[in-house]
Design an enzyme around this catalytic site. Sequence first.
Site, PDB file in Angstrom:
ATOM      1  CG  HIS A 104       5.600  -0.988   9.933  1.00  0.00           C
ATOM      2  ND1 HIS A 104       4.385  -1.132  10.559  1.00  0.00           N
ATOM      3  CD2 HIS A 104       5.365  -1.240   8.610  1.00  0.00           C
ATOM      4  CE1 HIS A 104       3.462  -1.446   9.674  1.00  0.00           C
ATOM      5  NE2 HIS A 104       4.035  -1.531   8.478  1.00  0.00           N
ATOM      6  CG  ASP A 159      -0.295  -0.166   2.529  1.00  0.00           C
ATOM      7  OD1 ASP A 159       0.665  -0.949   2.614  1.00  0.00           O
ATOM      8  OD2 ASP A 159      -0.736   0.476   3.508  1.00  0.00           O
TER       9      ASP A 159
END
Length: 301
Positions: free
Chosen positions: A139, A65
Amino acid sequence: MLGVTILGNNSAVPAFDRHPTSQVLTMTNRKFLIDCGEGTQIQLIRYKIRRSRISHIFISHLHGDHYFGLVGLLNSFALLGRQQELHLIGPPALQEILELQFRLADTRLSYPFHFHPLQQPGYLMTVDDIEISCFRTDHRIECFGFVFRERKNPRRIDPDAAAAHNLHYSWFEKLQQGMDYTAPDGTIINNELLTQPGPKGRTYAYCADTKYDESFIPVLKDADMIYHEATYLENFAEQARVRFHSTSKQAALIAKKANVKKLLVGHFSSRYDVLDEFEKETREVFPNTDLALEGVCYRMP
């Protein structure tokens, strides 16, 4: 003009006419594309952003994304006969991905293309008067945020003082950098008598996907505006932690502790069709917050 135009503000899956992450930062005469989710080039056309003005593309990490729109955009540049050089900054493996796609499709770029691998936090490059650096976020895979900082001359020439001392313009740049003036007769005149403090350069920071992490607060300190992901509302804080994302309140806490002037929040989960609660929750902690809405340009004075 310094402003950020949001092209995509959703997380992994496009939904509710929201698109995956992408935005364009305009600083002076430069346009920087930050992340390039699916549909980015359609959004560039929709919001009338001149693709030819984009000189640098920054990809934070290799979740789809954030970069699935990239190869299509690069190919379109070539089909449109782009001649201006283009710089791509991203994870090292991105170069291998692109080379494979270009080779299999026999794609030939019409423009000079430069790839700069993201390998460690710190200084990246200076473009005109803009200093660009990166920092690691927390992340699930390696991920970087970016800081764009204007570099201004520390001093401004005082026109009245310059005229009174018959100051030659050839000294202006030296004085702006803080040097004292040496007159033709050898007299040294203190810089502060001929100049005034210059304007402070503005700073924009892009905090890519991350769970709540105070380690990069010093990098954001006193920024004029930051973008921080807010994938979930606070009642999903545990899910955010497990999935290495942030909540609206966590994004606001980072902005508050970093003493930034303005906060944009985005990267909204597709579980939410309406975003009003994100604005409410974030502003309870950090009032000067806006939702990063697609098609809107958020400007800094």
